[in-house]
Design a protein around this motif. Structure first.
Motif, PDB file in Angstrom:
ATOM      1  N   ILE A   1     -16.123 -31.654 -39.862  1.00 23.79           N
ATOM      2  CA  ILE A   1     -14.897 -31.354 -40.602  1.00 23.79           C
ATOM      3  C   ILE A   1     -13.788 -31.084 -39.587  1.00 23.79           C
ATOM      4  CG2 ILE A   1     -13.766 -29.780 -42.216  1.00 23.79           C
ATOM      5  CD1 ILE A   1     -16.563 -29.274 -43.426  1.00 23.79           C
ATOM      6  N   ILE A   2     -12.783 -31.965 -39.562  1.00 24.97           N
ATOM      7  CA  ILE A   2     -11.675 -31.806 -38.612  1.00 24.97           C
ATOM      8  C   ILE A   2     -10.650 -30.819 -39.157  1.00 24.97           C
ATOM      9  CG2 ILE A   2      -9.798 -33.031 -37.443  1.00 24.97           C
ATOM     10  CD1 ILE A   2     -11.618 -35.496 -37.411  1.00 24.97           C
ATOM     11  N   ASN A   3     -10.306 -30.946 -40.419  1.00 23.50           N
ATOM     12  CA  ASN A   3      -9.485 -29.955 -41.122  1.00 23.50           C
ATOM     13  C   ASN A   3      -9.666 -30.180 -42.627  1.00 23.50           C
ATOM     14  OD1 ASN A   3      -7.682 -32.055 -41.901  1.00 23.50           O
ATOM     15  ND2 ASN A   3      -6.463 -31.746 -40.051  1.00 23.50           N
ATOM     16  N   ASN A   4      -8.884 -29.509 -43.431  1.00 24.20           N
ATOM     17  CA  ASN A   4      -9.059 -29.614 -44.887  1.00 24.20           C
ATOM     18  C   ASN A   4      -8.888 -31.028 -45.436  1.00 24.20           C
ATOM     19  OD1 ASN A   4      -9.627 -26.909 -45.222  1.00 24.20           O
ATOM     20  ND2 ASN A   4      -7.495 -26.350 -45.693  1.00 24.20           N
ATOM     21  N   ASN A   5      -8.160 -31.866 -44.683  1.00 25.39           N
ATOM     22  CA  ASN A   5      -7.834 -33.199 -45.182  1.00 25.39           C
ATOM     23  C   ASN A   5      -8.509 -34.341 -44.425  1.00 25.39           C
ATOM     24  OD1 ASN A   5      -5.783 -32.114 -47.044  1.00 25.39           O
ATOM     25  ND2 ASN A   5      -4.652 -31.639 -45.173  1.00 25.39           N
ATOM     26  N   ILE A   6      -9.194 -34.032 -43.343  1.00 23.21           N
ATOM     27  CA  ILE A   6      -9.763 -35.080 -42.497  1.00 23.21           C
ATOM     28  C   ILE A   6     -11.171 -34.697 -42.053  1.00 23.21           C
ATOM     29  CG2 ILE A   6      -9.475 -36.387 -40.351  1.00 23.21           C
ATOM     30  CD1 ILE A   6      -6.449 -35.783 -40.607  1.00 23.21           C
ATOM     31  N   ILE A   7     -12.091 -35.650 -42.216  1.00 27.95           N
ATOM     32  CA  ILE A   7     -13.470 -35.412 -41.785  1.00 27.95           C
ATOM     33  C   ILE A   7     -13.923 -36.591 -40.916  1.00 27.95           C
ATOM     34  CG2 ILE A   7     -14.020 -34.012 -43.791  1.00 27.95           C
ATOM     35  CD1 ILE A   7     -15.564 -37.442 -43.602  1.00 27.95           C
ATOM     36  N   SER A   8     -15.012 -36.364 -40.207  1.00 27.13           N
ATOM     37  CA  SER A   8     -15.622 -37.412 -39.404  1.00 27.13           C
ATOM     38  C   SER A   8     -16.926 -37.823 -40.075  1.00 27.13           C
ATOM     39  CB  SER A   8     -15.896 -36.898 -37.985  1.00 27.13           C
ATOM     40  OG  SER A   8     -16.664 -37.834 -37.256  1.00 27.13           O
ATOM     41  N   SER A   9     -17.183 -39.144 -40.090  1.00 29.88           N
ATOM     42  CA  SER A   9     -18.409 -39.649 -40.687  1.00 29.88           C
ATOM     43  C   SER A   9     -18.950 -40.781 -39.824  1.00 29.88           C
ATOM     44  CB  SER A   9     -18.136 -40.117 -42.128  1.00 29.88           C
ATOM     45  OG  SER A   9     -19.337 -40.486 -42.763  1.00 29.88           O
ATOM     46  N   LYS A  10     -19.969 -41.480 -40.303  1.00 30.15           N
ATOM     47  CA  LYS A  10     -20.562 -42.593 -39.556  1.00 30.15           C
ATOM     48  C   LYS A  10     -20.694 -43.794 -40.488  1.00 30.15           C
ATOM     49  CE  LYS A  10     -21.439 -40.428 -35.614  1.00 30.15           C
ATOM     50  NZ  LYS A  10     -22.807 -39.923 -35.310  1.00 30.15           N
ATOM     51  N   ASP A  11     -20.565 -44.990 -39.920  1.00 34.07           N
ATOM     52  CA  ASP A  11     -20.781 -46.187 -40.722  1.00 34.07           C
ATOM     53  C   ASP A  11     -22.229 -46.640 -40.581  1.00 34.07           C
ATOM     54  OD1 ASP A  11     -20.994 -47.406 -38.251  1.00 34.07           O
ATOM     55  OD2 ASP A  11     -19.107 -48.524 -38.393  1.00 34.07           O
ATOM     56  N   VAL A  12     -22.546 -47.800 -41.118  1.00 30.00           N
ATOM     57  CA  VAL A  12     -23.931 -48.280 -41.113  1.00 30.00           C
ATOM     58  C   VAL A  12     -24.435 -48.580 -39.699  1.00 30.00           C
ATOM     59  CG1 VAL A  12     -23.851 -49.209 -43.451  1.00 30.00           C
ATOM     60  CG2 VAL A  12     -23.100 -50.640 -41.546  1.00 30.00           C
ATOM     61  N   ASP A  13     -23.499 -48.801 -38.762  1.00 32.62           N
ATOM     62  CA  ASP A  13     -23.870 -49.066 -37.368  1.00 32.62           C
ATOM     63  C   ASP A  13     -23.871 -47.796 -36.531  1.00 32.62           C
ATOM     64  OD1 ASP A  13     -24.074 -51.860 -37.797  1.00 32.62           O
ATOM     65  OD2 ASP A  13     -21.890 -52.029 -37.695  1.00 32.62           O
ATOM     66  N   ASN A  14     -23.713 -46.653 -37.208  1.00 34.15           N
ATOM     67  CA  ASN A  14     -23.694 -45.345 -36.551  1.00 34.15           C
ATOM     68  C   ASN A  14     -22.442 -45.144 -35.679  1.00 34.15           C
ATOM     69  OD1 ASN A  14     -25.125 -42.861 -36.489  1.00 34.15           O
ATOM     70  ND2 ASN A  14     -25.748 -43.267 -34.377  1.00 34.15           N
ATOM     71  N   SER A  15     -21.395 -45.920 -35.952  1.00 33.14           N
ATOM     72  CA  SER A  15     -20.118 -45.731 -35.257  1.00 33.14           C
ATOM     73  C   SER A  15     -19.307 -44.674 -35.997  1.00 33.14           C
ATOM     74  CB  SER A  15     -19.334 -47.041 -35.207  1.00 33.14           C
ATOM     75  OG  SER A  15     -20.028 -48.015 -34.468  1.00 33.14           O
ATOM     76  N   GLU A  16     -18.556 -43.877 -35.243  1.00 30.89           N
ATOM     77  CA  GLU A  16     -17.809 -42.789 -35.862  1.00 30.89           C
ATOM     78  C   GLU A  16     -16.590 -43.303 -36.617  1.00 30.89           C
ATOM     79  OE1 GLU A  16     -16.013 -38.362 -34.807  1.00 30.89           O
ATOM     80  OE2 GLU A  16     -16.846 -39.626 -33.210  1.00 30.89           O
ATOM     81  N   LEU A  17     -16.378 -42.731 -37.780  1.00 32.48           N
ATOM     82  CA  LEU A  17     -15.214 -43.021 -38.607  1.00 32.48           C
ATOM     83  C   LEU A  17     -14.418 -41.748 -38.826  1.00 32.48           C
ATOM     84  CD1 LEU A  17     -16.966 -45.108 -41.426  1.00 32.48           C
ATOM     85  CD2 LEU A  17     -15.774 -46.025 -39.427  1.00 32.48           C
ATOM     86  N   ILE A  18     -13.109 -41.875 -38.874  1.00 32.52           N
ATOM     87  CA  ILE A  18     -12.237 -40.765 -39.240  1.00 32.52           C
ATOM     88  C   ILE A  18     -11.745 -41.038 -40.649  1.00 32.52           C
ATOM     89  CG2 ILE A  18     -10.182 -39.441 -38.677  1.00 32.52           C
ATOM     90  CD1 ILE A  18     -12.395 -39.292 -36.570  1.00 32.52           C
ATOM     91  N   VAL A  19     -12.044 -40.141 -41.560  1.00 32.73           N
ATOM     92  CA  VAL A  19     -11.743 -40.351 -42.973  1.00 32.73           C
ATOM     93  C   VAL A  19     -10.690 -39.345 -43.418  1.00 32.73           C
ATOM     94  CG1 VAL A  19     -12.718 -40.607 -45.281  1.00 32.73           C
ATOM     95  CG2 VAL A  19     -14.147 -41.082 -43.269  1.00 32.73           C
TER      96      VAL A  19
END
Length: 277
Positions: free
Chosen positions: A6-24
């Motif tokens: 959890i980066i802040n209330n509006n932005i989180i970090s996740s992973k895609d199917v290739d395990n690459s990081e996504l900023i959502v």
């Protein structure tokens, strides 16, 4: 999609199917959430994927401190630029432009107003990108209520140019300065440049990609058409000597040069201008 961080209330970090990081990004996406929980996909506004690890790290640090509307408007500007220019932009523009917009707005609020020394040159050499910059000022005002000065349209245009050419801000500023100096040498010696029929933007277009090549890439080796070259040197002697003068200038000041093929091409373009007299 799971919450990785959890980066802040509006932005989180996740992973895609290739395990690459996504900023959502999405309003309230991280509020009251915990790592490992599912992302509320109905709140997702934008997913960023930056392959460069250093850029990704810097982007996450930037997102922690910026208001959501700054990030949203930056994304709107980039989306508009892609559509208006019909080009893909380097992913780093999400980092550089978002950072610039945050800095420009904060600086404006503090009453720190600075001009852009290359304002006129940017408008001339990058008219399409400058138009994007003007629209960006409208989007920023619409989102934040703050109307930045017109000079900021030129500064935003530079970030768009960087993303097109995949170059650094310093290179683009040098490119713009170099373009202006080359144009000045030609304008001093071609009478047409003092008439209303002269359109400097047409000459600038011919120079723009050449200058970028000279500053960032090695020249391509080409045998060329020597018969054509000799014809141009003979029948466009004044224009050819002028281009040689320009070439000597950039060799001395910028330590780069045009190939003979490039010199011939520019000679022919300058010849078209001189024939308008």
């Amino acid at each position: 999609m799971k919450i990785d961080k959890i980066i802040n209330n509006n932005i989180i970090s996740s992973k895609d199917v290739d395990n690459s990081e996504l900023i959502v990004m999405g309003c309230g996406l991280g509020f009251g959430k915990k790592v490992g929980q599912s992302v509320d996909e109905t709140k997702i506004e934008k997913i960023f994927k930056l392959d460069n690890k250093d850029s990704l790290k810097r982007f996450k640090e930037l997102l922690k401190k910026l208001p959501l509307e700054y990030i949203q408007v930056s994304d709107e500007i980039i989306s508009y630029a892609k559509g208006a220019l019909g080009k893909e932009l380097n992913e780093n523009v999400y980092l550089t432009l978002t950072d610039h917009i945050g800095f420009a707005i904060d600086r404006f609020k503090e009453g720190m107003i600075f001009g852009n020394a290359l304002f006129e040159e940017i408008k001339m050499f990058y008219p399409n990108e400058y138009t994007v910059g003007c629209h960006a000022l409208y989007l920023i005002e619409k989102k934040t209520g703050i109307r930045l000065l017109d000079e900021e349209a030129a500064s935003i245009a530079i970030h768009i140019v960087n993303a097109e050419f995949n170059s650094a801000v310093g290179v683009t500023f040098m490119l713009t300065q170099m373009l202006r100096e080359m144009m000045e040498i030609i304008e001093q010696e071609i009478p047409t440049c003092k008439t209303e029929s002269y359109q400097p933007d047409k000459l600038a277009i011919n120079f723009k990609y050449l200058v970028h090549r000279m500053l960032t890439e090695q020249p391509e080796q080409s045998k060329g058409d020597e018969v054509l070259y000799d014809f141009v040197r003979t029948h466009c002697k004044r224009e050819y000597e002028l281009i040689r003068k320009v070439n000597d200038f950039i060799k001395d000041k910028y330590d780069c040069f045009m190939t003979e093929e490039e010199s011939i091409y520019l000679t022919l373009n300058v010849k078209r201008i001189s024939d308008l007299v």
